[in-house]
Design a protein around this motif. Structure first.
Motif, PDB file in Angstrom:
ATOM      1  N   GLY A  77       0.828  -1.202   0.000  1.00  0.00           N
ATOM      2  CA  GLY A  77       0.000   0.000   0.000  1.00  0.00           C
ATOM      3  C   GLY A  77       0.859   1.246   0.000  1.00  0.00           C
ATOM      4  O   GLY A  77       0.510   2.266  -0.600  1.00  0.00           O
ATOM      5  N   SER A  78       1.981   1.171   0.679  1.00  0.00           N
ATOM      6  CA  SER A  78       2.873   2.333   0.713  1.00  0.00           C
ATOM      7  C   SER A  78       3.351   2.662  -0.697  1.00  0.00           C
ATOM      8  O   SER A  78       3.397   3.836  -1.092  1.00  0.00           O
ATOM      9  CB  SER A  78       4.084   2.058   1.620  1.00  0.00           C
ATOM     10  OG  SER A  78       3.648   1.809   2.930  1.00  0.00           O
ATOM     11  N   HIS A 119      -1.626   7.879   7.346  1.00  0.00           N
ATOM     12  CA  HIS A 119      -0.576   6.874   7.164  1.00  0.00           C
ATOM     13  C   HIS A 119       0.533   7.419   6.287  1.00  0.00           C
ATOM     14  O   HIS A 119       1.725   7.220   6.553  1.00  0.00           O
ATOM     15  CB  HIS A 119      -1.181   5.613   6.524  1.00  0.00           C
ATOM     16  CG  HIS A 119      -0.258   4.444   6.541  1.00  0.00           C
ATOM     17  ND1 HIS A 119       0.753   4.275   5.615  1.00  0.00           N
ATOM     18  CD2 HIS A 119      -0.154   3.395   7.394  1.00  0.00           C
ATOM     19  CE1 HIS A 119       1.415   3.161   5.890  1.00  0.00           C
ATOM     20  NE2 HIS A 119       0.891   2.610   6.964  1.00  0.00           N
ATOM     21  N   ASN A 159      -7.155   4.968   9.431  1.00  0.00           N
ATOM     22  CA  ASN A 159      -6.595   3.953  10.316  1.00  0.00           C
ATOM     23  C   ASN A 159      -6.374   4.501  11.740  1.00  0.00           C
ATOM     24  O   ASN A 159      -7.064   4.106  12.683  1.00  0.00           O
ATOM     25  CB  ASN A 159      -5.283   3.441   9.687  1.00  0.00           C
ATOM     26  CG  ASN A 159      -4.577   2.401  10.521  1.00  0.00           C
ATOM     27  OD1 ASN A 159      -4.992   2.086  11.634  1.00  0.00           O
ATOM     28  ND2 ASN A 159      -3.495   1.861  10.004  1.00  0.00           N
ATOM     29  N   ASP A 189      -6.041   7.439  -0.163  1.00  0.00           N
ATOM     30  CA  ASP A 189      -5.448   6.262   0.459  1.00  0.00           C
ATOM     31  C   ASP A 189      -6.612   5.391   0.899  1.00  0.00           C
ATOM     32  O   ASP A 189      -7.170   5.564   1.979  1.00  0.00           O
ATOM     33  CB  ASP A 189      -4.568   6.663   1.651  1.00  0.00           C
ATOM     34  CG  ASP A 189      -3.972   5.439   2.347  1.00  0.00           C
ATOM     35  OD1 ASP A 189      -4.372   4.303   2.019  1.00  0.00           O
ATOM     36  OD2 ASP A 189      -3.108   5.625   3.225  1.00  0.00           O
ATOM     37  N   ARG A 201      -8.337   0.756   3.213  1.00  0.00           N
ATOM     38  CA  ARG A 201      -9.549   0.120   3.756  1.00  0.00           C
ATOM     39  C   ARG A 201     -10.807   0.757   3.160  1.00  0.00           C
ATOM     40  O   ARG A 201     -11.831   0.886   3.845  1.00  0.00           O
ATOM     41  CB  ARG A 201      -9.554   0.221   5.287  1.00  0.00           C
ATOM     42  CG  ARG A 201      -8.430  -0.565   5.933  1.00  0.00           C
ATOM     43  CD  ARG A 201      -8.457  -0.530   7.453  1.00  0.00           C
ATOM     44  NE  ARG A 201      -7.321  -1.252   7.980  1.00  0.00           N
ATOM     45  CZ  ARG A 201      -6.081  -0.758   8.053  1.00  0.00           C
ATOM     46  NH1 ARG A 201      -5.835   0.474   7.635  1.00  0.00           N
ATOM     47  NH2 ARG A 201      -5.093  -1.492   8.544  1.00  0.00           N
ATOM     48  N   LYS A 208      -5.060  -6.310   3.991  1.00  0.00           N
ATOM     49  CA  LYS A 208      -5.636  -5.899   5.286  1.00  0.00           C
ATOM     50  C   LYS A 208      -6.936  -6.677   5.481  1.00  0.00           C
ATOM     51  O   LYS A 208      -6.873  -7.906   5.535  1.00  0.00           O
ATOM     52  CB  LYS A 208      -5.770  -4.385   5.294  1.00  0.00           C
ATOM     53  CG  LYS A 208      -4.380  -3.813   5.030  1.00  0.00           C
ATOM     54  CD  LYS A 208      -4.153  -2.407   5.113  1.00  0.00           C
ATOM     55  CE  LYS A 208      -2.663  -2.139   5.033  1.00  0.00           C
ATOM     56  NZ  LYS A 208      -2.086  -2.220   3.690  1.00  0.00           N
TER      57      LYS A 208
HETATM   58  C1  PLP Z   1      -4.352   3.504   5.777  1.00  0.00           C
HETATM   59  C2  PLP Z   1      -3.137   2.774   5.317  1.00  0.00           C
HETATM   60  N1  PLP Z   1      -2.548   3.144   4.173  1.00  0.00           N
HETATM   61  C3  PLP Z   1      -1.463   2.515   3.701  1.00  0.00           C
HETATM   62  C4  PLP Z   1      -0.907   1.466   4.382  1.00  0.00           C
HETATM   63  C5  PLP Z   1       0.354   0.842   3.837  1.00  0.00           C
HETATM   64  O1  PLP Z   1       0.215  -0.469   3.475  1.00  0.00           O
HETATM   65  P1  PLP Z   1       1.514  -1.426   3.406  1.00  0.00           P
HETATM   66  O2  PLP Z   1       1.777  -1.868   4.792  1.00  0.00           O
HETATM   67  O3  PLP Z   1       1.052  -2.521   2.487  1.00  0.00           O
HETATM   68  O4  PLP Z   1       2.623  -0.619   2.818  1.00  0.00           O
HETATM   69  C6  PLP Z   1      -1.467   1.040   5.584  1.00  0.00           C
HETATM   70  C7  PLP Z   1      -0.872  -0.081   6.341  1.00  0.00           C
HETATM   71  O5  PLP Z   1      -1.295  -0.470   7.387  1.00  0.00           O
HETATM   72  C8  PLP Z   1      -2.618   1.717   6.070  1.00  0.00           C
HETATM   73  O6  PLP Z   1      -3.194   1.373   7.222  1.00  0.00           O
END
Ligand code: PLP
Length: 341
Positions: free
Chosen positions: A59-60, A84, A141, A170, A173, A201
């Motif tokens: 996700g990052s 995040h 989150n 983002d 979720r 997730k």
């Molecule tokens: C809201 C949100 N965005 C992005 C990410 C990033 O995901 P990743 O851990 O796959 O890089 C997370 C990870 O928990 C998250 O909670």
């Protein structure tokens, strides 16, 4: 038996998901020849109401590709101070893409449209940093699984569009936001220029996110993904888990939400004041605690794992590997530990 509520990222692929992964037709995705990955990208683009999409390992990376496409080096993005992208991606926007970030103070992570309107400085000339994009996290989150009201996003979109400022979602979720609010995924996602969604997730896949955007932007994102070392070969084996998750784990998210609410109810009864169950909107519960490290350690002694958000807040996240019995037990343990003070 451990009840692990630290995050919805701790799920393990089920036997059926593993079987789907093993059976996936694959090819070299750097050559654009992996049919399973292409199928996932096309399916997610359609679900989110965008022209195209790109599979990413995390996700990052999806977030960072998204903001990189929208914000030129030396310009800024705006996000809330609990996002995040600013708290947990290790300064990537600055370190990798030369982007500066300004934040608004988050209240439960909710979008604050009026404040964003005041913060925006598009085309600020040679003296100030120009605002190029706004990032919204949905659900939020660290805000406690907050669902962003669709009317707020729509008002924000009007304001940013008028100012020539772009928007990244983002949506790690976003599935939960849509399940909780009944707002279709594409209604949310269609208001953004770039959108990231995660499969690792609440959907229970071991790996994988997708970035959705216009065809032109996805062509550029593919270049940057490769440049950053994210071009993967027979990656359909992972995309298959994501397709499996869409087929089998999307419609059950309401169960996680009901369990989060049940957990909050149990703890609120045992330790009044530590949580307000009516604020639990999705699968994340945030508890106000006198000493988060002590509460986390106290629960761990009784085989319940939760996380500390900061010194005064602990977080529990429900997911597909925790059932009703697990929630009853976790509620009992957490309630006892919190009631001790
Ligand atoms: C809201 C949100 N965005 C992005 C990410 C990033 O995901 P990743 O851990 O796959 O890089 C997370 C990870 O928990 C998250 O909670």
């Amino acid at each position: 038996m451990l009840i692990d509520l630290r995050s919805d990222t701790v799920t393990r692929p089920s036997a059926a998901m593993r079987a789907a992964m093993a059976a996936a037709p694959v090819g070299d995705d750097v050559y654009g020849e992996d049919p399973t990955t292409t199928a996932l990208e096309e399916r997610v683009a359609a679900l989110l109401g965008h022209e195209a999409a790109l599979f990413t390992p995390t996700g990052s990376m999806a977030n960072q590709l998204g903001v990189r496409l929208l914000v030129p080096p030396g310009q800024e993005l705006l996000c809330d101070d609990d996002a995040h992208i600013v708290r947990a991606e290790l300064g990537a926007a600055a370190a990798v893409s030369g982007i500066t970030t300004r934040t608004w103070p988050a209240v439960d992570g909710r979008v604050d449209v009026d404040r964003i309107a005041r913060l925006m400085r598009p085309a600020a000339g040679p003296y100030f940093v120009s605002t190029a994009a706004v990032v919204v996290e949905n659900t939020h989150n660290f805000g406690g699984g907050t669902v962003q009201p669709v009317e707020d996003i729509s008002r924000l979109r009007e304001i940013t569009a008028g100012a020539g400022v772009l928007m990244h979602l983002d949506g790690a979720r976003l599935w939960n936001a849509s399940a909780a609010s009944g707002v279709p995924l594409s209604d949310y996602a269609g208001m953004f220029d770039t959108v990231s969604v995660a499969f690792s997730k609440g959907l229970g896949a071991p790996v994988g996110s997708v970035l959705a955007a216009s065809t032109d932007r996805i062509v550029e994102a593919r270049v940057w993904r490769k440049r950053l070392g994210g071009g993967m070969r027979q990656v359909g084996i992972l995309a298959a888990a994501c397709l499996y998750a869409l087929d089998h784990n999307l419609d059950r998210l309401a169960e996680d939400h009901a369990r989060a609410r049940r957990l909050a109810d149990l703890v609120a009864t045992a330790a009044p004041g530590s949580v307000n169950p009516s604020r639990v909107q999705t699968n994340i519960v945030v508890f106000e605690v006198p000493d988060a490290a002590r509460v986390v350690a106290g629960c761990r002694e009784q085989s319940v794992l939760i996380g500390a958000l900061d010194a005064r807040h602990a977080r529990a996240v429900t997911h597909l590997d925790v059932d009703d019995d697990g929630i009853e037990l976790a509620g009992k343990v957490l309630g006892e530990v919190l009631a001790r003070g």
